[in-house]
Design a protein around this motif. Sequence first.
Motif, PDB file in Angstrom:
ATOM      1  N   VAL A  49       0.890  -1.348   0.041  1.00  0.00           N
ATOM      2  CA  VAL A  49      -0.011  -0.080  -0.029  1.00  0.00           C
ATOM      3  C   VAL A  49       1.138   1.121   0.113  1.00  0.00           C
ATOM      4  N   GLU A  50       1.769   1.278   1.006  1.00  0.00           N
ATOM      5  CA  GLU A  50       3.124   2.472   0.707  1.00  0.00           C
ATOM      6  C   GLU A  50       3.542   2.413  -0.433  1.00  0.00           C
ATOM      7  N   ALA A  51       4.057   1.540  -1.008  1.00  0.00           N
ATOM      8  CA  ALA A  51       4.430   1.508  -2.541  1.00  0.00           C
ATOM      9  C   ALA A  51       3.554   2.186  -3.370  1.00  0.00           C
ATOM     10  N   ILE A  52       2.211   1.958  -3.487  1.00  0.00           N
ATOM     11  CA  ILE A  52       1.162   2.332  -4.394  1.00  0.00           C
ATOM     12  C   ILE A  52       0.970   3.824  -4.036  1.00  0.00           C
ATOM     13  N   LEU A  53       0.923   4.185  -2.885  1.00  0.00           N
ATOM     14  CA  LEU A  53       0.427   5.467  -2.353  1.00  0.00           C
ATOM     15  C   LEU A  53       1.635   6.558  -2.732  1.00  0.00           C
ATOM     16  N   PHE A  54       2.959   6.095  -2.648  1.00  0.00           N
ATOM     17  CA  PHE A  54       4.217   6.808  -3.070  1.00  0.00           C
ATOM     18  C   PHE A  54       4.145   7.075  -4.464  1.00  0.00           C
ATOM     19  N   SER A  55       3.849   5.918  -5.073  1.00  0.00           N
ATOM     20  CA  SER A  55       4.082   6.175  -6.705  1.00  0.00           C
ATOM     21  C   SER A  55       3.066   7.020  -6.901  1.00  0.00           C
ATOM     22  N   HIS A  56       1.657   7.172  -6.423  1.00  0.00           N
ATOM     23  CA  HIS A  56       0.806   8.149  -6.826  1.00  0.00           C
ATOM     24  C   HIS A  56       1.132   9.542  -6.650  1.00  0.00           C
ATOM     25  N   GLN A  57       1.750   9.739  -5.347  1.00  0.00           N
ATOM     26  CA  GLN A  57       2.364  11.069  -4.948  1.00  0.00           C
ATOM     27  C   GLN A  57       3.347  11.513  -5.960  1.00  0.00           C
ATOM     28  N   PHE A  58       4.313  10.630  -6.246  1.00  0.00           N
ATOM     29  CA  PHE A  58       5.240  10.899  -7.117  1.00  0.00           C
ATOM     30  C   PHE A  58       4.745  11.584  -8.612  1.00  0.00           C
ATOM     31  N   ARG A  60       1.856  12.773  -9.403  1.00  0.00           N
ATOM     32  CA  ARG A  60       1.219  13.982  -9.028  1.00  0.00           C
ATOM     33  C   ARG A  60       2.132  15.126  -9.038  1.00  0.00           C
ATOM     34  N   HIS A  61       3.481  14.731  -8.728  1.00  0.00           N
ATOM     35  CA  HIS A  61       4.500  15.896  -8.711  1.00  0.00           C
ATOM     36  C   HIS A  61       5.522  15.582 -10.085  1.00  0.00           C
ATOM     37  N   CYS A  62       5.409  14.845 -10.932  1.00  0.00           N
ATOM     38  CA  CYS A  62       6.247  14.700 -11.671  1.00  0.00           C
ATOM     39  C   CYS A  62       5.645  15.242 -13.217  1.00  0.00           C
ATOM     40  N   PRO A  63       6.206  16.207 -13.920  1.00  0.00           N
ATOM     41  CA  PRO A  63       5.948  16.738 -14.979  1.00  0.00           C
ATOM     42  C   PRO A  63       6.306  15.941 -16.419  1.00  0.00           C
ATOM     43  N   ASP A  64       7.150  14.844 -16.149  1.00  0.00           N
ATOM     44  CA  ASP A  64       7.444  13.927 -17.313  1.00  0.00           C
ATOM     45  C   ASP A  64       6.306  13.046 -17.778  1.00  0.00           C
ATOM     46  N   PRO A  65       5.691  13.043 -18.910  1.00  0.00           N
ATOM     47  CA  PRO A  65       4.779  12.270 -19.290  1.00  0.00           C
ATOM     48  C   PRO A  65       5.324  10.691 -19.375  1.00  0.00           C
ATOM     49  N   ASP A  66       6.453  10.621 -19.928  1.00  0.00           N
ATOM     50  CA  ASP A  66       7.146   9.065 -19.962  1.00  0.00           C
ATOM     51  C   ASP A  66       7.177   8.543 -18.577  1.00  0.00           C
ATOM     52  N   VAL A  67       7.850   9.335 -17.702  1.00  0.00           N
ATOM     53  CA  VAL A  67       8.050   8.871 -16.561  1.00  0.00           C
ATOM     54  C   VAL A  67       6.697   8.386 -15.555  1.00  0.00           C
ATOM     55  N   LYS A  68       5.610   9.222 -15.951  1.00  0.00           N
ATOM     56  CA  LYS A  68       4.368   9.002 -15.217  1.00  0.00           C
ATOM     57  C   LYS A  68       3.677   7.706 -15.742  1.00  0.00           C
ATOM     58  N   ARG A  69       4.173   7.345 -17.094  1.00  0.00           N
ATOM     59  CA  ARG A  69       3.524   6.104 -17.810  1.00  0.00           C
ATOM     60  C   ARG A  69       4.179   4.997 -17.194  1.00  0.00           C
ATOM     61  N   GLN A  70       5.581   5.431 -17.027  1.00  0.00           N
ATOM     62  CA  GLN A  70       6.552   3.992 -16.501  1.00  0.00           C
ATOM     63  C   GLN A  70       5.830   3.792 -14.961  1.00  0.00           C
ATOM     64  N   LEU A  71       5.701   4.876 -14.125  1.00  0.00           N
ATOM     65  CA  LEU A  71       5.339   4.549 -12.824  1.00  0.00           C
ATOM     66  C   LEU A  71       3.913   3.813 -12.867  1.00  0.00           C
ATOM     67  N   ALA A  72       3.029   4.261 -13.871  1.00  0.00           N
ATOM     68  CA  ALA A  72       1.831   3.816 -13.836  1.00  0.00           C
ATOM     69  C   ALA A  72       1.803   1.950 -14.185  1.00  0.00           C
ATOM     70  N   GLN A  73       2.560   1.843 -15.150  1.00  0.00           N
ATOM     71  CA  GLN A  73       2.794   0.326 -15.350  1.00  0.00           C
ATOM     72  C   GLN A  73       3.133  -0.442 -14.249  1.00  0.00           C
ATOM     73  N   VAL A  74       4.091   0.117 -13.567  1.00  0.00           N
ATOM     74  CA  VAL A  74       4.786  -0.639 -12.248  1.00  0.00           C
ATOM     75  C   VAL A  74       3.521  -0.669 -11.360  1.00  0.00           C
ATOM     76  N   ARG A  75       3.025   0.521 -11.216  1.00  0.00           N
ATOM     77  CA  ARG A  75       1.942   0.673  -9.975  1.00  0.00           C
ATOM     78  C   ARG A  75       0.945  -0.287 -10.102  1.00  0.00           C
ATOM     79  N   TYR A  76       0.491  -0.541 -11.412  1.00  0.00           N
ATOM     80  CA  TYR A  76      -0.598  -1.513 -11.859  1.00  0.00           C
ATOM     81  C   TYR A  76      -0.360  -2.825 -11.090  1.00  0.00           C
ATOM     82  N   ILE A  77       0.853  -3.256 -11.368  1.00  0.00           N
ATOM     83  CA  ILE A  77       1.430  -4.604 -10.969  1.00  0.00           C
ATOM     84  C   ILE A  77       1.502  -4.666  -9.525  1.00  0.00           C
ATOM     85  N   GLU A  78       1.759  -3.426  -8.929  1.00  0.00           N
ATOM     86  CA  GLU A  78       1.935  -3.361  -7.479  1.00  0.00           C
ATOM     87  C   GLU A  78       0.380  -3.618  -6.929  1.00  0.00           C
ATOM     88  N   GLN A  79      -0.396  -2.883  -7.477  1.00  0.00           N
ATOM     89  CA  GLN A  79      -1.856  -3.197  -7.056  1.00  0.00           C
ATOM     90  C   GLN A  79      -2.368  -4.606  -7.273  1.00  0.00           C
TER      91      GLN A  79
END
Length: 400
Positions: A49-58, A60-79
Amino acid sequence: MGFNPLDHQGIPLDRQLRNWRELDVEPVDPDHGDPYTKCRIIAMNGIEVEAILFSHQFARHCPDPDVKRQLAQVRYIEQQQQKVVNWLLPGLASVLETTISYEQVAVDLTGWIARHEPDPYLKQAYEFGVLEDFDHLYRYANLYEMIEHRKAESIVDGLTEVMPGRPTKFHHRHPADNVREPYDRSTVNPLSRLHALTIMAAEQQTMNFYMNVGPQYMEPIARRLYQEIGLIEEEHVTHYESLVDPGESWWEQLVTHEYNECYLYHSFMEQEPDPKVKAVWELHLNMELEHLRIACDLMRRHDGREPREILAPELPNVLTFEENKQFVRGLLDTQMDLTTLGTGYVRDAHERFEKMQEQIHGGEEPPSEQVMAQHREMFGREYRVETEGEHPDAALRERS
């Protein structure tokens, strides 16, 4: 040589997605399984849960869409990992039974980390907190016997004692006195980073759990007790999260989160007696190896730093769920009357503490004391399980 997750390849990310059949895991047996298996499940759920919440906060503070997409892919697996881990808990267990397991996690996970923490200031923070979790376990055990007419001993199985710790009513402190000094990211022992993140995540999950399940009870005393201890968990999360250096970059924190998941899945895999649960730990470890590799690549690319600069050269000794009875009894002997002042600890109640006590209790006994009074009225005694010796709480009983 120890296990270094940086030297191992995991399952490629595009092969980690699971279907519904694979996510439909069989829960553990609530009556015949190892109590520490449930503790490992609860602890690992908090980590996910902490990994998921941290990824969401990251994100929300990240302007790079490529990084956001990478975080989203990993976060879905974490979910998906979180769903599998948390769904290992038995549906037959009541909320109170799961609560008692949550507090067993708090006592024995924090106790183990306090015993192995190399930094004296961080060690004291964990020692201070564990006596409060210990008392929460005791209060919930009394509530459990009142409502469900069963013994908490059937859940903790003699591995964790059920008796008073620092009385819960004394846990209510002014919020300013819950903020600790952070470790220094440039000099901290890599093990201390993992300890701080682990306990912060575990306490955060306990806070979230109580925030959500407390109102589900009809019994007024249960609703009140969850409300009181839920507020104290807010204090604990503040206490532990403030230990983390806020100067750590997002990339540094991302790598630490992924490394910590590898550490804990590896630790739990090494000690898990349930073969089905052990298979989950092993599978998730192999997933996390790839998540760590991705995080390290992001840190090199965007932070211009090598992850090995902040990580241990190999995983620390396995984090183990085990008895901490003598350790906790030693703290009961020496630290029962501590409270906090600023970023430190004192033995005497001070003006800010006393004012907070007056305001929060409003001249009445709090729910944590009411549950004991109702238990004594119902059974003529308090519920506790002690395995040996007398409980060293005479000074606190006199003070209270």
